[in-house]
Design an enzyme around this catalytic site. Structure first.
Site, mmCIF file in Angstrom:
data_model
loop_
_atom_site.group_PDB
_atom_site.id
_atom_site.type_symbol
_atom_site.label_atom_id
_atom_site.label_comp_id
_atom_site.label_asym_id
_atom_site.label_seq_id
_atom_site.Cartn_x
_atom_site.Cartn_y
_atom_site.Cartn_z
ATOM 1 N N LYS A 1 31.907 36.831 -48.931
ATOM 2 C CA LYS A 1 31.994 36.427 -50.351
ATOM 3 C C LYS A 1 30.566 36.420 -50.905
ATOM 4 O O LYS A 1 29.904 35.374 -50.920
ATOM 5 C CB LYS A 1 32.589 35.020 -50.463
ATOM 6 C CG LYS A 1 34.093 34.936 -50.241
ATOM 7 C CD LYS A 1 34.583 33.513 -50.523
ATOM 8 C CE LYS A 1 36.045 33.331 -50.195
ATOM 9 N NZ LYS A 1 36.466 31.910 -50.236
ATOM 10 N N GLY B 1 38.884 30.071 -37.121
ATOM 11 C CA GLY B 1 39.124 31.105 -38.139
ATOM 12 C C GLY B 1 39.011 32.533 -37.647
ATOM 13 O O GLY B 1 39.738 33.415 -38.093
ATOM 14 N N ASP C 1 31.111 32.302 -46.718
ATOM 15 C CA ASP C 1 31.302 31.824 -48.077
ATOM 16 C C ASP C 1 29.934 31.347 -48.600
ATOM 17 O O ASP C 1 29.128 32.159 -49.022
ATOM 18 C CB ASP C 1 32.344 30.695 -48.005
ATOM 19 C CG ASP C 1 32.782 30.181 -49.357
ATOM 20 O OD1 ASP C 1 32.622 30.880 -50.346
ATOM 21 O OD2 ASP C 1 33.290 29.043 -49.421
ATOM 22 N N PHE D 1 40.187 31.612 -52.746
ATOM 23 C CA PHE D 1 40.470 31.071 -51.430
ATOM 24 C C PHE D 1 41.521 31.954 -50.757
ATOM 25 O O PHE D 1 42.561 32.245 -51.332
ATOM 26 C CB PHE D 1 40.958 29.625 -51.534
ATOM 27 C CG PHE D 1 41.013 28.939 -50.201
ATOM 28 C CD1 PHE D 1 39.854 28.485 -49.593
ATOM 29 C CD2 PHE D 1 42.229 28.767 -49.546
ATOM 30 C CE1 PHE D 1 39.896 27.866 -48.354
ATOM 31 C CE2 PHE D 1 42.281 28.144 -48.311
ATOM 32 C CZ PHE D 1 41.115 27.696 -47.711
ATOM 33 N N ASP E 1 43.079 29.496 -42.770
ATOM 34 C CA ASP E 1 44.170 28.536 -42.937
ATOM 35 C C ASP E 1 44.081 27.758 -44.240
ATOM 36 O O ASP E 1 43.033 27.673 -44.869
ATOM 37 C CB ASP E 1 44.118 27.511 -41.798
ATOM 38 C CG ASP E 1 42.930 26.558 -41.956
ATOM 39 O OD1 ASP E 1 41.778 27.050 -41.985
ATOM 40 O OD2 ASP E 1 43.142 25.341 -42.085
ATOM 41 N N ARG F 1 47.523 30.464 -40.125
ATOM 42 C CA ARG F 1 46.525 31.250 -39.396
ATOM 43 C C ARG F 1 47.195 32.436 -38.710
ATOM 44 O O ARG F 1 46.566 33.436 -38.414
ATOM 45 C CB ARG F 1 45.849 30.395 -38.308
ATOM 46 C CG ARG F 1 44.910 29.329 -38.813
ATOM 47 C CD ARG F 1 44.112 28.767 -37.634
ATOM 48 N NE ARG F 1 43.521 27.475 -37.929
ATOM 49 C CZ ARG F 1 42.341 27.306 -38.534
ATOM 50 N NH1 ARG F 1 41.640 28.337 -38.923
ATOM 51 N NH2 ARG F 1 41.870 26.095 -38.756
ATOM 52 N N GLU G 1 32.640 36.048 -37.032
ATOM 53 C CA GLU G 1 33.128 35.012 -37.945
ATOM 54 C C GLU G 1 34.195 35.593 -38.874
ATOM 55 O O GLU G 1 34.208 36.789 -39.146
ATOM 56 C CB GLU G 1 31.911 34.472 -38.731
ATOM 57 C CG GLU G 1 32.199 33.468 -39.802
ATOM 58 C CD GLU G 1 32.815 32.169 -39.304
ATOM 59 O OE1 GLU G 1 33.892 32.231 -38.678
ATOM 60 O OE2 GLU G 1 32.259 31.097 -39.588
ATOM 61 N N ASP G 2 35.092 34.745 -39.339
ATOM 62 C CA ASP G 2 36.130 35.220 -40.251
ATOM 63 C C ASP G 2 35.573 35.542 -41.633
ATOM 64 O O ASP G 2 35.776 36.622 -42.167
ATOM 65 C CB ASP G 2 37.267 34.184 -40.370
ATOM 66 C CG ASP G 2 36.769 32.766 -40.668
ATOM 67 O OD1 ASP G 2 35.546 32.572 -40.830
ATOM 68 O OD2 ASP G 2 37.599 31.845 -40.728
HETATM 69 P P1 IMP Z 1 30.587 28.548 -45.459
HETATM 70 O O1 IMP Z 1 29.837 27.607 -44.580
HETATM 71 O O2 IMP Z 1 30.692 28.028 -46.862
HETATM 72 O O3 IMP Z 1 30.040 29.955 -45.427
HETATM 73 O O4 IMP Z 1 32.065 28.569 -44.996
HETATM 74 C C1 IMP Z 1 32.435 29.229 -43.893
HETATM 75 C C2 IMP Z 1 33.713 28.678 -43.309
HETATM 76 O O5 IMP Z 1 34.589 28.116 -44.281
HETATM 77 C C3 IMP Z 1 34.427 29.831 -42.699
HETATM 78 O O6 IMP Z 1 34.136 29.893 -41.331
HETATM 79 C C4 IMP Z 1 35.871 29.498 -42.937
HETATM 80 O O7 IMP Z 1 36.381 28.810 -41.835
HETATM 81 C C5 IMP Z 1 35.889 28.616 -44.128
HETATM 82 N N1 IMP Z 1 36.281 29.373 -45.335
HETATM 83 C C6 IMP Z 1 35.483 29.909 -46.286
HETATM 84 N N2 IMP Z 1 36.176 30.548 -47.218
HETATM 85 C C7 IMP Z 1 37.479 30.439 -46.845
HETATM 86 C C8 IMP Z 1 38.708 30.934 -47.429
HETATM 87 O O8 IMP Z 1 38.751 31.615 -48.462
HETATM 88 N N3 IMP Z 1 39.847 30.614 -46.738
HETATM 89 C C9 IMP Z 1 39.837 29.882 -45.596
HETATM 90 N N4 IMP Z 1 38.726 29.420 -45.023
HETATM 91 C C10 IMP Z 1 37.550 29.700 -45.652
HETATM 92 MG MG MG Z 2 35.336 29.836 -39.759
#
Ligand code: IMP
Ligand code: MG
Length: 186
Positions: A128, A41, A99, A150, A157, A163, A95-96
């Site tokens: 987020k 990402g 969430d 999302f 992606d 991507r 990191e991208d």
């Molecule tokens: P987390 O562990 O819930 O914080 O999720 C983090 C990972 O989920 C990120 O590194 C992204 O790869 C993916 N992710 C979270 N939100 C999105 C989104 O809105 N679009 C695409 N990938 C996401």
């Molecule tokens: Mg990621």
């Protein structure tokens, strides 16, 4: 119509600002800092950001897998570990998007336990803020998002697609259907 959340100019502006702040914060490090991109990402963000850093840095990457479709699974799997020994160095995780925070929480613990870095800085293009279930401190972010939509593009992606789109957008129903169809048929 695609609702654009962050266009190419805004992305480059955020990269420039964060790179300037990081260059300032890291200019007196005793040991060369390691910038660690979280694949896949952060691919685009990692390259655009690090290209703008004006001090000597090392680049490496780590790959984790935590996402299926548009819902987080809550389980993190380490797909590729870094190759640099970062003991005693500052590690900047790039990191991208953060969430729930579960992935970053896992990553920080993994690095601390295995490599004993001097410190860890967390950089995320998107934060987020209202989705957090795991505690995580973000040191630098490109854009804070109050909504939990999302997002796709610029590394993010849907079913591994888009991507390579140079901006970040919120897909509509038609777009989801189209991408699902493409992913299944081709
Ligand atoms: P987390 O562990 O819930 O914080 O999720 C983090 C990972 O989920 C990120 O590194 C992204 O790869 C993916 N992710 C979270 N939100 C999105 C989104 O809105 N679009 C695409 N990938 C996401
Ligand atoms: Mg990621």
């Amino acid at each position: 119509m695609r609702e654009i959340v962050f266009d190419e100019i805004e992305i480059q502006g955020a990269c420039k600002r964060i790179a300037r702040e990081l260059t300032r914060e890291l200019k007196d490090e005793e040991k060369i800092p390691i910038f660690l991109g979280v694949m896949k990402g952060a691919l685009n963000f990692f390259l655009d950001l690090t290209r703008k850093i004006e001090i000597p840095i090392y680049l490496d990457y780590i790959q984790i897998s935590s996402y299926r479709g548009t819902q987080s699974t809550g389980k993190v799997e380490l797909v590729h570990d870094l190759r640099f020994d970062c003991e005693g160095r500052t590690v900047v995780i790039v990191e991208d998007i953060i969430d729930t925070g579960v992935s970053m929480n896992y990553l920080v613990k993994h690095l601390e336990n295995k490599y004993h870095p001097k410190r860890i800085l967390v950089v995320a293009l998107f934060d987020k803020i209202n989705a957090r279930t795991a505690p995580i401190k973000i040191d630098y972010s490109g854009k804070v998002l109050a909504q939990n939509d999302f997002l796709i593009g610029y590394g993010l992606d849907y079913k591994e697609l888009h991507r390579n789109v140079p901006y970040v957008y919120i897909p509509d129903e038609d777009e989801y259907n189209e991408l699902t169809k493409i992913a299944e048929e081709r």
